[in-house]
Design a protein around this motif. Structure first.
Motif, PDB file in Angstrom:
ATOM      1  N   LEU A 108      13.759   5.659   3.970  1.00  0.00           N
ATOM      2  CA  LEU A 108      13.663   6.859   3.139  1.00  0.00           C
ATOM      3  C   LEU A 108      13.066   6.541   1.776  1.00  0.00           C
ATOM      4  O   LEU A 108      13.365   5.516   1.163  1.00  0.00           O
ATOM      5  N   TYR A 109      12.213   7.471   1.292  1.00  0.00           N
ATOM      6  CA  TYR A 109      11.598   7.361  -0.032  1.00  0.00           C
ATOM      7  C   TYR A 109      11.584   8.738  -0.672  1.00  0.00           C
ATOM      8  O   TYR A 109      11.743   9.750  -0.001  1.00  0.00           O
ATOM      9  N   MET A 110      11.403   8.760  -1.976  1.00  0.00           N
ATOM     10  CA  MET A 110      11.182  10.012  -2.701  1.00  0.00           C
ATOM     11  C   MET A 110       9.715  10.030  -3.122  1.00  0.00           C
ATOM     12  O   MET A 110       9.306   9.263  -3.987  1.00  0.00           O
ATOM     13  N   CYS A 111       8.921  10.895  -2.460  1.00  0.00           N
ATOM     14  CA  CYS A 111       7.473  10.938  -2.701  1.00  0.00           C
ATOM     15  C   CYS A 111       7.044  12.371  -2.979  1.00  0.00           C
ATOM     16  O   CYS A 111       7.060  13.220  -2.076  1.00  0.00           O
ATOM     17  N   TYR A 112       6.664  12.622  -4.208  1.00  0.00           N
ATOM     18  CA  TYR A 112       6.209  13.963  -4.578  1.00  0.00           C
ATOM     19  C   TYR A 112       4.942  14.315  -3.805  1.00  0.00           C
ATOM     20  O   TYR A 112       4.019  13.517  -3.677  1.00  0.00           O
ATOM     21  N   ASN A 113       4.930  15.549  -3.257  1.00  0.00           N
ATOM     22  CA  ASN A 113       3.769  16.059  -2.509  1.00  0.00           C
ATOM     23  C   ASN A 113       3.450  15.248  -1.261  1.00  0.00           C
ATOM     24  O   ASN A 113       2.301  15.166  -0.836  1.00  0.00           O
ATOM     25  N   SER A 114       4.469  14.627  -0.670  1.00  0.00           N
ATOM     26  CA  SER A 114       4.238  13.896   0.579  1.00  0.00           C
ATOM     27  C   SER A 114       3.892  14.878   1.699  1.00  0.00           C
ATOM     28  O   SER A 114       4.165  16.079   1.620  1.00  0.00           O
ATOM     29  N   GLN A 115       3.287  14.358   2.756  1.00  0.00           N
ATOM     30  CA  GLN A 115       2.850  15.186   3.884  1.00  0.00           C
ATOM     31  C   GLN A 115       3.407  14.624   5.178  1.00  0.00           C
ATOM     32  O   GLN A 115       3.644  13.418   5.293  1.00  0.00           O
ATOM     33  N   THR A 116       3.570  15.491   6.152  1.00  0.00           N
ATOM     34  CA  THR A 116       3.986  15.059   7.478  1.00  0.00           C
ATOM     35  C   THR A 116       2.754  14.572   8.240  1.00  0.00           C
ATOM     36  O   THR A 116       1.789  15.327   8.408  1.00  0.00           O
ATOM     37  N   LEU A 117       2.766  13.329   8.662  1.00  0.00           N
ATOM     38  CA  LEU A 117       1.637  12.736   9.380  1.00  0.00           C
ATOM     39  C   LEU A 117       2.157  11.917  10.553  1.00  0.00           C
ATOM     40  O   LEU A 117       3.217  11.281  10.459  1.00  0.00           O
ATOM     41  N   LYS A 118       1.405  11.933  11.647  1.00  0.00           N
ATOM     42  CA  LYS A 118       1.787  11.199  12.845  1.00  0.00           C
ATOM     43  C   LYS A 118       0.748  10.126  13.155  1.00  0.00           C
ATOM     44  O   LYS A 118      -0.444  10.384  13.115  1.00  0.00           O
ATOM     45  N   PHE A 119       1.222   8.945  13.471  1.00  0.00           N
ATOM     46  CA  PHE A 119       0.369   7.835  13.869  1.00  0.00           C
ATOM     47  C   PHE A 119       0.680   7.545  15.344  1.00  0.00           C
ATOM     48  O   PHE A 119       1.710   6.946  15.658  1.00  0.00           O
ATOM     49  N   GLN A 120      -0.223   7.999  16.226  1.00  0.00           N
ATOM     50  CA  GLN A 120      -0.004   7.912  17.670  1.00  0.00           C
ATOM     51  C   GLN A 120      -0.975   6.939  18.310  1.00  0.00           C
ATOM     52  O   GLN A 120      -2.129   6.800  17.894  1.00  0.00           O
ATOM     53  N   ASP A 121      -0.481   6.285  19.362  1.00  0.00           N
ATOM     54  CA  ASP A 121      -1.315   5.400  20.148  1.00  0.00           C
ATOM     55  C   ASP A 121      -2.367   6.228  20.890  1.00  0.00           C
ATOM     56  O   ASP A 121      -2.326   7.471  20.897  1.00  0.00           O
ATOM     57  N   ILE A 122      -3.328   5.542  21.516  1.00  0.00           N
ATOM     58  CA  ILE A 122      -4.389   6.273  22.222  1.00  0.00           C
ATOM     59  C   ILE A 122      -3.838   7.072  23.391  1.00  0.00           C
ATOM     60  O   ILE A 122      -4.482   8.019  23.850  1.00  0.00           O
ATOM     61  N   ASP A 123      -2.622   6.713  23.868  1.00  0.00           N
ATOM     62  CA  ASP A 123      -1.995   7.491  24.943  1.00  0.00           C
ATOM     63  C   ASP A 123      -1.083   8.585  24.392  1.00  0.00           C
ATOM     64  O   ASP A 123      -0.320   9.186  25.139  1.00  0.00           O
ATOM     65  N   LYS A 124      -1.185   8.827  23.080  1.00  0.00           N
ATOM     66  CA  LYS A 124      -0.414   9.859  22.370  1.00  0.00           C
ATOM     67  C   LYS A 124       1.062   9.500  22.187  1.00  0.00           C
ATOM     68  O   LYS A 124       1.842  10.342  21.714  1.00  0.00           O
ATOM     69  N   SER A 125       1.461   8.301  22.557  1.00  0.00           N
ATOM     70  CA  SER A 125       2.842   7.901  22.258  1.00  0.00           C
ATOM     71  C   SER A 125       2.956   7.612  20.765  1.00  0.00           C
ATOM     72  O   SER A 125       2.038   7.078  20.140  1.00  0.00           O
ATOM     73  N   MET A 126       4.110   7.969  20.207  1.00  0.00           N
ATOM     74  CA  MET A 126       4.302   7.861  18.769  1.00  0.00           C
ATOM     75  C   MET A 126       4.580   6.415  18.359  1.00  0.00           C
ATOM     76  O   MET A 126       5.401   5.733  18.971  1.00  0.00           O
ATOM     77  N   LEU A 127       3.884   5.970  17.316  1.00  0.00           N
ATOM     78  CA  LEU A 127       4.128   4.657  16.730  1.00  0.00           C
ATOM     79  C   LEU A 127       4.958   4.782  15.458  1.00  0.00           C
ATOM     80  O   LEU A 127       6.018   4.187  15.319  1.00  0.00           O
ATOM     81  N   VAL A 128       4.422   5.535  14.527  1.00  0.00           N
ATOM     82  CA  VAL A 128       5.079   5.754  13.231  1.00  0.00           C
ATOM     83  C   VAL A 128       4.843   7.202  12.842  1.00  0.00           C
ATOM     84  O   VAL A 128       3.786   7.771  13.133  1.00  0.00           O
ATOM     85  N   GLU A 129       5.826   7.785  12.154  1.00  0.00           N
ATOM     86  CA  GLU A 129       5.669   9.162  11.696  1.00  0.00           C
ATOM     87  C   GLU A 129       6.158   9.272  10.249  1.00  0.00           C
ATOM     88  O   GLU A 129       7.231   8.746   9.917  1.00  0.00           O
ATOM     89  N   ILE A 130       5.363   9.905   9.414  1.00  0.00           N
ATOM     90  CA  ILE A 130       5.822  10.269   8.072  1.00  0.00           C
ATOM     91  C   ILE A 130       6.327  11.693   8.145  1.00  0.00           C
ATOM     92  O   ILE A 130       5.575  12.618   8.474  1.00  0.00           O
ATOM     93  N   ARG A 131       7.583  11.883   7.868  1.00  0.00           N
ATOM     94  CA  ARG A 131       8.184  13.211   7.946  1.00  0.00           C
ATOM     95  C   ARG A 131       8.426  13.753   6.545  1.00  0.00           C
ATOM     96  O   ARG A 131       9.062  13.099   5.725  1.00  0.00           O
ATOM     97  N   SER A 132       7.952  14.973   6.322  1.00  0.00           N
ATOM     98  CA  SER A 132       8.107  15.602   5.012  1.00  0.00           C
ATOM     99  C   SER A 132       8.349  17.096   5.201  1.00  0.00           C
ATOM    100  O   SER A 132       8.997  17.493   6.189  1.00  0.00           O
TER     101      SER A 132
END
Length: 821
Positions: A150-174
């Motif tokens: 967890l972090y405190m990030c002003y104006n952060s965005q939700t972003l998904k980092f998915q493998d080429i098969d669309k499986s999730m690797l890392v996700e930034i949730r905001s």
């Protein structure tokens, strides 16, 4: 072959087969990477089970300013519509958490920009501890520990980092998302528990995003890392692509090692060392992204390049042209000679000319000294009818670097006061001689009367003379007056305890000047814990009309009727910054610095020349006569008022001067409403008393010179208003020293770099341990490095230290230095 070591969080490192056995919570380091081997802590998991009261967890998160929502028991997804807009209060929570519901927390803006880095793959979990920024808020579950950062990030965005098969690797949730938090139960049945339950680290989203991108890229490449036989070639290709993309060798080596570790490569250290061989072959063609695409897949490489911020052709590996680092002071007004009081003008301009120092030094100091001589013997009521009384007690200082002639300039201004001190000492010594004789006469009379008392008590005549009557002798003994000791008039002191200062003020009710050549010594003494009473004493003495009572064994009780102390001295900019930083802290700010209203920081002269001339003796003597008269005059003889019951005479403004003051004060109040800098607001608010004080000092200077009498003149009021405008510009420069302190620290660091005082790949610790000016604190050095990174002077990288955490290192742009140096 090395043996693979695993932890509950995933791959950590490899160690030689013959290494000793690890135990719980042992930290070791191999190949420059810190590893931590831990067995599941069953005791901690049991404690987390006891924390399963989701209502208590929801209350705790709400009190931290996070928006919680109920989730189905054992579930991760909210039910129903509109949950993104749910804003539950603490009072509403008990009704929402009644059946073991899980606790979800709305992320992003609803919770003050709380941002969750959700690690969805084993490779990302294994590398997050190395690659993500430090934070004190981490949680997970037994089967996937430390999977949420967890972090405190002003104006952060939700972003998904998915493998080429669309499986999730890392996700930034905001904003718009939520995460199930500790205290809840995962659908697997495992308890979600804190690994670190402190405050999330605060950082800018533009700094977090590229770090998460690198983590996702490392995890992606690790998942697609080739089988044995091609791994060395893959490492070479990756190194070539990153180096062409402008990465530093240390950064490339670090990244390759992380990829190899997460891929469970049997030789991560050797893979990382391929960077060295790649650099050595830089004069010949090297492999790069195309070859890596052949080994791990072109789609994988394309995705990794996107997250790493490089292109297939690479960006220039050359350093950018470094920006100029400017250390500029805010502009200040030049002191108009016309607002220097005419009776002192010839003396002050002569000193400034002969010493080739700014006239600001001597003119400001002269006003402080004049105010100290007047002290509590006279005041001003700046309003026509109000009884608001101001004593012209002034605190002043000269800010300048060493060799700017602060000390000689102040010494010249102190000479009239020193002469008054000498004369007062001579007068005191003469009176003491007469006093000592009077004391002997008093003792003789006292002994004679005692003898008469003895004769009266016996009641026998002596030589036919009847004895004296006892009542007559008692009356004469009672009427016998002990001579009063003379008091030495004091005008200044350089050092005194507050008890002695109270005694001096009791004997000199007009007040006294505390003069220190270097103010920093005085300020440092007031900062000591055992001298806090001194600090309070002088803060109260600034007004000039308070009272103070000290009770000490030996000294007894000393009542000081007029607590009036002026302060004057010099200080270097570097030493002043510490006190400005303290004033910027609301918890430490007691208004001490803001009391130095007559503090100036003029520009350095650029046209110095050697002057060797006789002093202007006439102007010098004229100044002395003015100070002497101000120290002796009864201001009632020159138009001051003293209503019955009052103890301090005072002047009013003339009708014309009253109009100037009223207009000036109205304008000041309006500007205070729009001023944004807190320190300037506090400083300018004290100008309410500064302008009338200056007007009175300027007027009484003319009175002592025989040029004026009666109420404070229009000319004095106009000059005082001009002085305030001039002093305000200097105050803004001085407070500007701390408002952009990181820029000034960056300028200091840039100077050290250009002098080659730091080696390449230096750390923050390497800098602040040297104790350099503005670079002696970790936070200041870190801010300075960040500014130089943005200016193209430095690049940030990560270096490994055997047996310890990786360290942040800074690499120096070679373009800073001239060619062939």
């Amino acid at each position: 072959m090395d043996t693979l070591i695993l932890s509950p969080e995933g791959v950590k490192d490899q160690i030689p087969r013959d290494s000793h056995t690890f135990t719980d919570d042992v930290l070791q380091r191999f190949g420059g990477v810190q590893i931590e081997y831990k067995k599941p802590n069953t005791q901690k998991l049991a404690q987390n089970e006891l924390q399963g009261n989701t209502l208590q967890a929801a209350l705790s998160y709400t009190r931290r300013g996070w928006c919680v929502i109920p989730l189905p028991a054992g579930g991760k997804a909210p039910r129903g519509r509109g949950w993104q807009n749910l804003r539950l209060t603490e009072e509403e929570l008990p009704a929402r958490f009644t059946n073991g519901e899980n606790v979800g927390v709305l992320l992003g803006e609803p919770s003050g920009w709380l941002t969750d880095i959700d690690l969805d793959c084993t490779e990302a979990v294994a590398l997050a501890g190395y690659m993500l920024p430090q934070t004190n808020a981490v949680f997970g579950r037994a089967g996937k520990r430390r999977s949420h950062y967890l972090y405190m990030c002003y104006n952060s965005q939700t972003l998904k980092f998915q493998d080429i098969d669309k499986s999730m690797l890392v996700e930034i949730r905001s904003t718009g998302g939520q995460t199930v938090f500790p205290g809840s139960t995962h659908p697997s049945g495992e308890k979600i528990a804190w690994e670190a339950e402190g405050d999330p680290n605060k950082l800018a989203f533009e700094h977090l995003l590229p770090v998460v991108g690198r983590l996702a890229a490392a995890a992606l490449l690790a998942r697609h890392w080739p089988a044995k036989g091609s791994r060395q070639e893959a490492a070479l290709a990756l190194a070539g692509g990153l180096l062409r993309g402008g990465w530093e060798a240390a950064q490339v080596e670090e990244f390759i090692r992380y990829v190899a570790l997460a891929a469970k490569d049997e030789e991560p250290r050797m893979r990382a060392q391929t960077v060295v061989s790649t650099i050595r072959k830089s004069d010949s063609p090297t492999t790069g992204w195309p070859r890596l695409g052949e080994l791990v897949g072109a789609d994988v490489v394309k995705l990794a390049q996107k997250w790493l911020g490089v292109t297939a052709t690479g960006v220039s590996a050359n350093w950018p042209d470094p920006e100029e680092i400017r250390e500029e002071l805010l502009p200040v007004e030049d002191l108009p000679v016309a607002i220097i009081p005419e009776p002192l003008r010839g003396w002050l301009t002569d000193i400034s000319y002969r010493m080739q120092c700014p006239i600001d030094f001597v003119a400001t100091a002269a006003l402080v000294v004049a105010g100290a001589v007047i002290g509590a013997s006279c005041g001003i009521r700046p309003k026509q009818y109000d009884d608001w009384l101001i004593i012209p007690n002034l605190w002043g200082g000269i800010v300048a670097r060493p060799s700017m002639l602060k000390t000689p300039a102040l010494s010249e201004i102190m000479k009239p006061l020193s002469r008054l001190e000498i004369e007062a000492k001579e007068e005191y010594d003469n009176k003491m001689n007469y006093f000592n004789a009077e004391v002997e006469v008093f003792k003789a009379n006292k002994e004679a009367l005692k003898a008469e008392m003895v004769a009266a008590a016996k009641g026998k005549p002596k030589n036919g003379v009847p004895p004296p009557r006892m009542d007559e002798v008692k009356a004469r003994f009672t009427a016998l007056e002990e001579p009063e000791a003379p008091v030495r008039r004091r005008y200044k002191t350089n050092d005194a305890t507050i008890e002695k200062m109270a005694e001096l003020l009791n004997e000199n009710p007009r007040g006294i000047l505390l003069f220190r050549d270097e103010l920093v010594g005085l300020l440092v003494s007031w900062d000591r814990e055992d001298r806090q009473a001194d600090r309070t004493f002088y803060l109260e003495a600034w007004n000039g009309y308070g009272s103070y009572t000290t009770d000490r064994i030996g000294r007894g009780t000393i009542d000081t009727g007029n607590l009036c102390v002026s302060v004057l001295g010099g200080i270097q900019p570097a030493k002043l910054i510490g006190y400005l930083c303290q004033a910027s802290d609301d918890l430490k700010n007691d208004g001490l610095v803001q009391r130095f209203q007559l503090i100036v920081y003029p520009d350095e002269p650029t046209d110095w020349k050697l002057i060797d001339e006789y002093p202007n003796t006439e102007a010098k003597n004229r100044a002395y006569v003015i100070f002497k008269k101000l120290s002796e005059v009864n201001f009632l003889d020159y138009g001051a008022e003293l209503p019955e019951g009052e103890k301090i005479p005072f002047f009013h403004f003339s009708p014309e001067a009253q109009g100037i003051f009223n207009e000036w004060l109205t304008d000041l109040q309006a500007r205070l409403q729009t001023e944004e800098a807190p320190l300037m607001i506090e400083h300018l608010s004290k100008y309410r008393s500064l302008m009338p004080s200056l007007a009175l000092v300027l007027h009484l200077t003319s009175v002592a010179d025989g040029q004026a009498t009666g109420p404070v003149s229009q000319e004095a009021a106009s000059m005082a208003a001009a002085w305030c405008d001039y002093l305000e510009s200097h105050a803004r420069r001085i407070y500007g020293l701390v408002s952009d302190i990181s820029t000034k620290a960056a300028a200091e660091l840039a100077k050290k770099i250009k002098k080659r005082a730091l080696k390449d790949s230096f750390t923050v610790r390497d800098v602040y341990r040297k104790g350099w000016h503005l670079l002696d604190k970790k936070e200041l050095v870190r801010d300075a490095c960040n500014e130089l990174v943005e200016a193209g002077w430095l690049r940030e990288g990560v270096e490994d230290v055997p047996g310890r955490q990786p360290k942040i290192a800074y690499y120096i742009n070679p373009k800073i230095f001239p060619l062939n140096t």
